[in-house]
Design a protein around this motif. Structure first.
Motif, mmCIF file in Angstrom:
data_model
loop_
_atom_site.group_PDB
_atom_site.id
_atom_site.type_symbol
_atom_site.label_atom_id
_atom_site.label_comp_id
_atom_site.label_asym_id
_atom_site.label_seq_id
_atom_site.Cartn_x
_atom_site.Cartn_y
_atom_site.Cartn_z
ATOM 1 N N LEU A 191 -39.662 -26.747 -16.634
ATOM 2 C CA LEU A 191 -39.365 -27.853 -17.558
ATOM 3 C C LEU A 191 -37.962 -27.763 -18.160
ATOM 4 C CD1 LEU A 191 -42.818 -28.249 -19.354
ATOM 5 C CD2 LEU A 191 -41.840 -29.662 -17.558
ATOM 6 N N ASP B 88 -42.598 -17.972 -16.186
ATOM 7 C CA ASP B 88 -43.563 -19.016 -15.853
ATOM 8 C C ASP B 88 -44.997 -18.623 -16.222
ATOM 9 O OD1 ASP B 88 -44.344 -21.491 -14.809
ATOM 10 O OD2 ASP B 88 -44.939 -20.562 -12.918
ATOM 11 N N ALA B 89 -45.736 -19.634 -16.606
ATOM 12 C CA ALA B 89 -47.194 -19.561 -16.765
ATOM 13 C C ALA B 89 -47.635 -18.330 -17.577
ATOM 14 C CB ALA B 89 -47.857 -19.614 -15.387
ATOM 15 N N GLY C 118 -47.019 -26.023 -20.837
ATOM 16 C CA GLY C 118 -48.463 -25.918 -20.712
ATOM 17 C C GLY C 118 -49.035 -24.974 -21.760
ATOM 18 N N ALA D 56 -53.167 -28.321 -21.887
ATOM 19 C CA ALA D 56 -52.544 -28.058 -23.189
ATOM 20 C C ALA D 56 -52.736 -29.238 -24.126
ATOM 21 C CB ALA D 56 -51.071 -27.730 -23.000
ATOM 22 N N VAL E 209 -53.803 -27.824 -29.503
ATOM 23 C CA VAL E 209 -54.540 -28.334 -30.669
ATOM 24 C C VAL E 209 -55.420 -27.218 -31.222
ATOM 25 C CG1 VAL E 209 -56.170 -30.102 -31.447
ATOM 26 C CG2 VAL E 209 -54.621 -30.593 -29.530
ATOM 27 N N ASN F 111 -55.848 -12.813 -24.215
ATOM 28 C CA ASN F 111 -55.787 -13.302 -25.607
ATOM 29 C C ASN F 111 -56.278 -12.271 -26.619
ATOM 30 O OD1 ASN F 111 -55.102 -15.759 -24.470
ATOM 31 N ND2 ASN F 111 -57.102 -16.691 -24.799
ATOM 32 N N TRP G 159 -45.166 -37.026 -19.476
ATOM 33 C CA TRP G 159 -44.862 -35.689 -18.958
ATOM 34 C C TRP G 159 -45.728 -35.357 -17.752
ATOM 35 C CZ3 TRP G 159 -40.501 -34.136 -20.880
ATOM 36 C CH2 TRP G 159 -40.207 -34.254 -22.244
HETATM 37 N N1 LIG Z 1 -54.983 -21.750 -27.676
HETATM 38 C C1 LIG Z 1 -55.990 -22.397 -27.156
HETATM 39 O O1 LIG Z 1 -56.842 -22.945 -27.860
HETATM 40 C C2 LIG Z 1 -56.096 -22.499 -25.665
HETATM 41 C C3 LIG Z 1 -56.996 -23.398 -25.109
HETATM 42 C C4 LIG Z 1 -57.089 -23.479 -23.731
HETATM 43 C C5 LIG Z 1 -56.263 -22.712 -22.917
HETATM 44 N N2 LIG Z 1 -55.359 -21.875 -23.493
HETATM 45 C C6 LIG Z 1 -54.437 -21.108 -22.655
HETATM 46 O O2 LIG Z 1 -53.628 -22.027 -21.921
HETATM 47 C C7 LIG Z 1 -53.156 -21.388 -20.741
HETATM 48 C C8 LIG Z 1 -53.311 -22.313 -19.551
HETATM 49 O O3 LIG Z 1 -52.544 -23.470 -19.788
HETATM 50 P P1 LIG Z 1 -52.108 -24.452 -18.588
HETATM 51 O O4 LIG Z 1 -53.272 -24.723 -17.715
HETATM 52 O O5 LIG Z 1 -51.409 -25.577 -19.221
HETATM 53 O O6 LIG Z 1 -51.164 -23.533 -17.715
HETATM 54 P P2 LIG Z 1 -49.606 -23.151 -17.813
HETATM 55 O O7 LIG Z 1 -49.082 -23.226 -19.157
HETATM 56 O O8 LIG Z 1 -49.494 -21.878 -17.076
HETATM 57 O O9 LIG Z 1 -48.929 -24.328 -16.954
HETATM 58 C C9 LIG Z 1 -49.260 -24.462 -15.582
HETATM 59 C C10 LIG Z 1 -48.006 -24.600 -14.715
HETATM 60 O O10 LIG Z 1 -47.502 -25.925 -14.823
HETATM 61 C C11 LIG Z 1 -46.110 -25.910 -15.158
HETATM 62 N N3 LIG Z 1 -45.892 -27.139 -15.914
HETATM 63 C C12 LIG Z 1 -46.322 -27.410 -17.163
HETATM 64 N N4 LIG Z 1 -46.105 -28.702 -17.446
HETATM 65 C C13 LIG Z 1 -45.513 -29.246 -16.374
HETATM 66 C C14 LIG Z 1 -45.073 -30.556 -16.074
HETATM 67 N N5 LIG Z 1 -45.252 -31.564 -16.915
HETATM 68 N N6 LIG Z 1 -44.476 -30.773 -14.877
HETATM 69 C C15 LIG Z 1 -44.338 -29.742 -13.972
HETATM 70 N N7 LIG Z 1 -44.775 -28.497 -14.194
HETATM 71 C C16 LIG Z 1 -45.364 -28.257 -15.387
HETATM 72 C C17 LIG Z 1 -45.930 -24.627 -15.910
HETATM 73 O O11 LIG Z 1 -44.598 -24.220 -15.887
HETATM 74 C C18 LIG Z 1 -46.850 -23.693 -15.110
HETATM 75 O O12 LIG Z 1 -46.223 -23.229 -13.957
HETATM 76 C C19 LIG Z 1 -53.946 -20.103 -20.606
HETATM 77 O O13 LIG Z 1 -53.162 -19.019 -20.998
HETATM 78 C C20 LIG Z 1 -55.088 -20.286 -21.586
HETATM 79 O O14 LIG Z 1 -55.574 -19.064 -22.070
HETATM 80 C C21 LIG Z 1 -55.277 -21.754 -24.842
#
Ligand SMILES: NC(=O)c1ccc[n+]([C@@H]2O[C@H](COP(=O)([O-])OP(=O)(O)OC[C@H]3O[C@@H](n4cnc5c(N)ncnc54)[C@H](O)[C@@H]3O)[C@@H](O)[C@H]2O)c1
Ligand SMILES: O=C(O)C(=O)C[C@@H](O)[C@H](O)[C@H](O)COP(=O)(O)O
Ligand SMILES: [Zn+2]
Length: 360
Positions: free
Chosen positions: A46, A71-72, A104, A133, A139, A152, A169
């Motif tokens: 991003l 990443d990730a 994300g 996310a 949230v 976590n 996005w």
């Molecule tokens: N805090 C909470 O309440 C809560 C809730 C659920 C999940 N999580 C955590 O969230 C994480 C998973 O999040 P995720 O599934 O979003 O994965 P992530 O954040 O790893 O994102 C997935 C991939 O997509 C890419 N990416 C993100 N947005 C993009 C976009 N618009 N265009 C192109 N690429 C993009 C990222 O760089 C990454 O490679 C885990 O660590 C999980 O434990 C936390």
């Protein structure tokens, strides 16, 4: 810029989750008056979008420092957090400055954690860019990082000042990541809002179309479920555990797989595991168990896991936050949208649920 849908969350301070399109122009007002500087974190994918956000905020008079994360899940480490603390320190970020997480769930978890810990807590604005996310990670104020021992395990509750879900996005989000995010949407359907399941079942392709109205409605409904739960029990004294549906097993899978499985994929399998447990314990009927497999399969999500690693998974589950002493506790359903807890299930029940999802 059309008017966004707003979902309010009550926490240590109230805040809004905005859901809509073309929301970038609203950002300066959300960052707030009296703010000198912004620390903007983003993953490599991003970088361009972060430059656009930085440009918009710079034009509005803020000093912006962008900070690229690994990443990730690789972002959720103490080393990455320490890199952020160093950058904040070297640039003398103060308590009137603001952290922004653009990305994300891995990015928003890390950004929230850095904001929670820097100077014992500064304001964070979350700009989620994945379905997962938007509906979940950004949230509710759970922030955190992983340790070698598990997912976590270190974190803090630190609510955002605002969450900006700009559906634009999602246009660049890889399909596999969008699909993974649908697991948390489906989770909200099983624990609280069955209309979500009906919408997915009626047209799974429409449910995954980032430009269509169905996904927008699903995101709004899932955000509402999350907002209602965290507004009632921010610090997970009881009710909030329902958002962990499928996660006891899922986090063990993620840890065992060294995070090569996406969180949402693991949650999909984890929900089938607890549905098997609930069925084995006589809580839910076969139809509700099968509905888990059907709706997740319709979205192309996994419902099976590898055999032969039960001991490793059982050890990891022993570190789950819902575990009390040696007693495992699972969020299960006793009916659709009626979550309850299964405490210390018989090992034979656990073995049978594991056997069922491995297909053995
Ligand atoms: N805090 C909470 O309440 C809560 C809730 C659920 C999940 N999580 C955590 O969230 C994480 C998973 O999040 P995720 O599934 O979003 O994965 P992530 O954040 O790893 O994102 C997935 C991939 O997509 C890419 N990416 C993100 N947005 C993009 C976009 N618009 N265009 C192109 N690429 C993009 C990222 O760089 C990454 O490679 C885990 O660590 C999980 O434990 C936390
Ligand atoms: O917000 C919550 O509460 C959740 O449990 C949401 C989950 O989807 C999310 O994956 C969360 O990060 C899990 O938290 P943990 O306390 O089990 O680490
Ligand atoms: Zn989750």
């Amino acid at each position: 810029m059309s008017e966004p849908v707003t979902v309010q969350v009550r926490a240590e301070h109230d805040y809004d989750v905005l859901i809509g399109s073309g929301l970038l122009d609203r950002l300066p007002a959300l960052v707030g008056d009296g703010v000198a500087r912004v620390f903007l974190m983003h993953p490599p994918a991003l970088a361009e979008q972060a430059a656009a956000v930085a440009g918009r905020l710079t034009a509005a008079g803020y000093g912006v420092r962008t900070h690229q994360l690994p990443d990730a899940e690789q972002a959720k480490t103490v080393e990455t957090a320490a890199g952020c603390w160093a950058a904040l320190g070297q640039n003398a970020f103060t308590r009137t400055d603001v952290v922004i997480g653009l990305g994300g769930g891995a990015t928003t978890d890390l950004a929230g954690f850095v904001a929670a810990t820097w100077l014992r807590g500064v304001r964070v604005i979350q700009i989620p860019t994945t379905v997962l996310a938007m509906v979940d990670a950004a949230v509710g104020g759970k922030t955190g990082i992983n340790t070698d021992e598990g997912k976590n395990l270190v974190g803090a509750f630190h609510s955002p000042g605002a969450v900006v879900c700009d559906l634009d996005w999602l246009r660049t989000l890889p399909e596999a990541d969008l699909r993974a995010g649908m697991a948390e949407v489906v989770k909200c359907g099983f624990i609280a809002d069955p209309r979500i399941l009906e919408l997915v079942e009626a047209d799974p392709a429409a449910a995954m179309d980032p430009a269509g109205p169905v996904l927008a409605e699903l995101i709004r409904r899932a955000v509402q479920v999350k907002a209602d739960v965290v507004s009632a029990d921010l610090k997970e004294s009881s009710l909030r555990e329902v958002l962990n549906y499928g996660h006891t097993f899922a986090h063990a899978v993620e840890h065992y797989e060294k995070y090569r499985w996406r969180h949402g994929e693991a949650v999909a399998v984890g929900m089938v595991f607890v549905a098997e447990l609930a069925h084995g314990a006589g809580l839910i009927d076969l139809a509700l168990l099968q509905r888990h497999r059907d709706v997740l399969t319709a979205l192309g999500l996994p419902t099976r896991y590898r055999p032969g690693v039960w001991e490793e998974l059982r050890t990891a589950m022993g570190r789950d936050k819902k575990t009390r002493g040696a007693t495992l506790r699972f969020v299960v359903l006793e009916a659709l949208a009626r979550p309850t807890r299964l405490v210390g299930p018989d090992p034979a029940l656990l073995d049978a649920a594991y056997a069922a999802i491995t297909g053995e």
